[in-house]
Design a protein around this motif. Structure first.
Motif, PDB file in Angstrom:
ATOM      1  N   LEU A  78     -17.791 -19.769  33.423  1.00 50.76           N
ATOM      2  CA  LEU A  78     -18.268 -18.407  33.715  1.00 50.76           C
ATOM      3  C   LEU A  78     -17.870 -17.971  35.122  1.00 50.76           C
ATOM      4  O   LEU A  78     -17.527 -16.801  35.352  1.00 50.76           O
ATOM      5  CB  LEU A  78     -19.787 -18.339  33.564  1.00 50.76           C
TER       6      LEU A  78
ATOM      7  N   SER B 106     -25.906 -17.932  23.931  1.00 53.32           N
ATOM      8  CA  SER B 106     -26.521 -17.146  25.006  1.00 53.32           C
ATOM      9  C   SER B 106     -27.991 -17.481  25.166  1.00 53.32           C
ATOM     10  O   SER B 106     -28.498 -17.595  26.292  1.00 53.32           O
ATOM     11  CB  SER B 106     -26.339 -15.649  24.732  1.00 53.32           C
ATOM     12  N   ARG B 107     -28.703 -17.635  24.031  1.00 55.45           N
ATOM     13  CA  ARG B 107     -30.125 -17.989  24.122  1.00 55.45           C
ATOM     14  C   ARG B 107     -30.305 -19.384  24.729  1.00 55.45           C
ATOM     15  O   ARG B 107     -31.181 -19.593  25.582  1.00 55.45           O
ATOM     16  CB  ARG B 107     -30.767 -17.936  22.736  1.00 55.45           C
TER      17      ARG B 107
ATOM     18  N   VAL C 112     -17.980 -14.305  27.030  1.00 51.08           N
ATOM     19  CA  VAL C 112     -19.067 -15.267  26.864  1.00 51.08           C
ATOM     20  C   VAL C 112     -18.939 -16.006  25.539  1.00 51.08           C
ATOM     21  O   VAL C 112     -19.140 -17.232  25.471  1.00 51.08           O
ATOM     22  CB  VAL C 112     -20.429 -14.556  26.959  1.00 51.08           C
TER      23      VAL C 112
ATOM     24  N   PRO D 121     -29.370 -15.386  31.578  1.00 48.71           N
ATOM     25  CA  PRO D 121     -28.325 -15.251  30.570  1.00 48.71           C
ATOM     26  C   PRO D 121     -26.942 -15.491  31.175  1.00 48.71           C
ATOM     27  O   PRO D 121     -26.755 -15.378  32.393  1.00 48.71           O
ATOM     28  CB  PRO D 121     -28.470 -13.803  30.085  1.00 48.71           C
ATOM     29  N   PRO D 122     -25.936 -15.808  30.345  1.00 52.30           N
ATOM     30  CA  PRO D 122     -24.587 -16.072  30.868  1.00 52.30           C
ATOM     31  C   PRO D 122     -24.016 -14.937  31.711  1.00 52.30           C
ATOM     32  O   PRO D 122     -23.410 -15.180  32.759  1.00 52.30           O
ATOM     33  CB  PRO D 122     -23.754 -16.295  29.602  1.00 52.30           C
ATOM     34  N   THR D 123     -24.205 -13.697  31.275  1.00 51.21           N
ATOM     35  CA  THR D 123     -23.644 -12.574  32.027  1.00 51.21           C
ATOM     36  C   THR D 123     -24.273 -12.458  33.412  1.00 51.21           C
ATOM     37  O   THR D 123     -23.594 -12.154  34.394  1.00 51.21           O
ATOM     38  CB  THR D 123     -23.839 -11.259  31.257  1.00 51.21           C
TER      39      THR D 123
ATOM     40  N   GLY E 161     -18.674 -20.066  24.972  1.00 49.08           N
ATOM     41  CA  GLY E 161     -19.565 -20.812  24.092  1.00 49.08           C
ATOM     42  C   GLY E 161     -18.788 -21.672  23.117  1.00 49.08           C
ATOM     43  O   GLY E 161     -19.117 -22.848  22.910  1.00 49.08           O
TER      44      GLY E 161
ATOM     45  N   PRO F  63     -22.167 -17.049  19.201  1.00 46.37           N
ATOM     46  CA  PRO F  63     -22.370 -16.514  20.558  1.00 46.37           C
ATOM     47  C   PRO F  63     -23.823 -16.215  20.883  1.00 46.37           C
ATOM     48  O   PRO F  63     -24.268 -16.445  22.015  1.00 46.37           O
ATOM     49  CB  PRO F  63     -21.529 -15.230  20.557  1.00 46.37           C
ATOM     50  N   ALA F  64     -24.588 -15.707  19.912  1.00 45.42           N
ATOM     51  CA  ALA F  64     -25.987 -15.371  20.171  1.00 45.42           C
ATOM     52  C   ALA F  64     -26.792 -16.648  20.452  1.00 45.42           C
ATOM     53  O   ALA F  64     -27.621 -16.687  21.372  1.00 45.42           O
ATOM     54  CB  ALA F  64     -26.573 -14.616  18.984  1.00 45.42           C
TER      55      ALA F  64
ATOM     56  N   PHE G 269     -28.190 -21.028  26.671  1.00 42.58           N
ATOM     57  CA  PHE G 269     -27.789 -20.993  28.079  1.00 42.58           C
ATOM     58  C   PHE G 269     -28.921 -20.434  28.944  1.00 42.58           C
ATOM     59  O   PHE G 269     -29.254 -20.992  30.001  1.00 42.58           O
ATOM     60  CB  PHE G 269     -26.531 -20.154  28.252  1.00 42.58           C
ATOM     61  N   ALA G 270     -29.520 -19.326  28.485  1.00 41.49           N
ATOM     62  CA  ALA G 270     -30.603 -18.710  29.257  1.00 41.49           C
ATOM     63  C   ALA G 270     -31.785 -19.663  29.398  1.00 41.49           C
ATOM     64  O   ALA G 270     -32.423 -19.725  30.460  1.00 41.49           O
ATOM     65  CB  ALA G 270     -31.038 -17.409  28.594  1.00 41.49           C
TER      66      ALA G 270
END
Length: 302
Positions: free
Chosen positions: A254, A277-278, A261, A287-289, A265, A273-274, A280-281
């Protein structure tokens, strides 16, 4: 004997008015009242000291705090009901948890020790991570860390200080000394080689989408042995170790790349991806972003 080495302790120099390092080491002890904030949220240093050429020890003692003892010269014995009697031969450390009835002391020729008392919620993490392994109360060291006398000298000064910040410094020094002991502790060499091989393989193939049982089979281990080896080395299960490795790689990608993203992943082992992201957070805290926005370096705006 001004300026000459003491033949009993070659690292001790005679006094010299121009050399602040020349003071002969003497025995000392300094205690500190508990700091509730550090005890309840971190680690508090409750005391430290040194015994040079000690000739006496303890018997049938039970502490209210954790103790760590560095034995830098000489030999002696440690005993408690759980492990029986254990020889202590320098360089070594003795680790004692609160509530354990124990005793230790030098042989007739004496030993030199530095001791530390501490407590707090952080100790739980140290136990889980293997940095303070009370299952092995006596541990041989590869060498006595050169920093030990220096850190204890600093610890003596901050424990004598009335400044609030001194309690934080004492806590940090305690943690560093505990880590130093863990870093140079001698483990079973065969077990270490197996652990190194297993950890390296798990890191290399962390992104592979395979089950733990298959990873164990490829390593020539049973799943139970794989779990035991990884937990002993890292304090985590194989699954937890793989997830942590994936998230750490995602963090690096990242920051270093502009990959989407979802692509990151997939690169670390997550096709959804969803879900990535969950996860990772949950593991990274953001969150990744947002992680990318916080940690990516950009040239200043004109």
């Amino acid at each position: 004997m001004v300026g000459d080495a003491d033949p009993r302790h070659p690292w001790i120099r005679g006094t010299h008015p121009l050399d602040y390092r020349a003071e002969v080491v003497s025995s000392w002890a300094q205690y500190a009242a508990p700091t509730p904030l550090l005890r309840d949220h971190g680690l508090v240093c409750l005391g430290a000291g040194e015994q040079s050429d000690a000739r006496t020890g303890f018997s049938n003692r039970r502490l209210d705090s954790h103790a760590l003892v560095f034995v830098s010269s000489g030999a002696g014995e440690y005993h408690d009901r759980r492990v029986g009697r254990r020889t202590v031969s320098s360089p070594a450390v003795i680790r004692v948890p609160p509530g354990r009835l124990h005793g230790y002391g030098p042989a007739p020729d004496g030993w030199t020790e530095h001791w530390l008392l501490f407590d707090g919620v952080t100790v739980r993490a140290l136990l889980d991570l293997g940095a303070f392994d009370t299952r092995r109360p006596v541990a041989q060291l590869r060498q006595m860390p050169a920093e030990v006398p220096e850190f204890f000298a600093e610890l003596r000064g901050v424990l004598e200080s009335a400044r609030r910040s001194a309690r934080v410094t004492a806590s940090a020094l305690c943690l560093r000394l505990i880590a130093l002991a863990a870093e140079v502790e001698i483990h079973d060499e065969d077990a270490d080689r197996v652990a190194d091989r297993v950890i390296a393989a798990l890191r290399e193939h962390a992104a592979d989408r395979i089950e733990i049982a298959e990873r164990a089979r490829r390593l020539g281990l049973s799943p139970a042995t794989l779990r035991a080896v990884v937990h002993e080395a890292t304090g985590r299960s194989p699954h937890e170790f793989i997830v942590t490795t994936r998230i750490e790689r995602a963090q690096d990608l990242l920051v270093r790349t502009e990959l989407p993203v979802g692509a990151i992943g997939a690169a670390v082992g997550y096709d959804d991806p969803a879900f990535f992201s969950r996860l990772f957070a949950r593991k990274a805290g953001v969150p990744p972003t947002e992680f990318r926005a916080q940690h990516t370096r950009r040239p200043p705006s004109p």
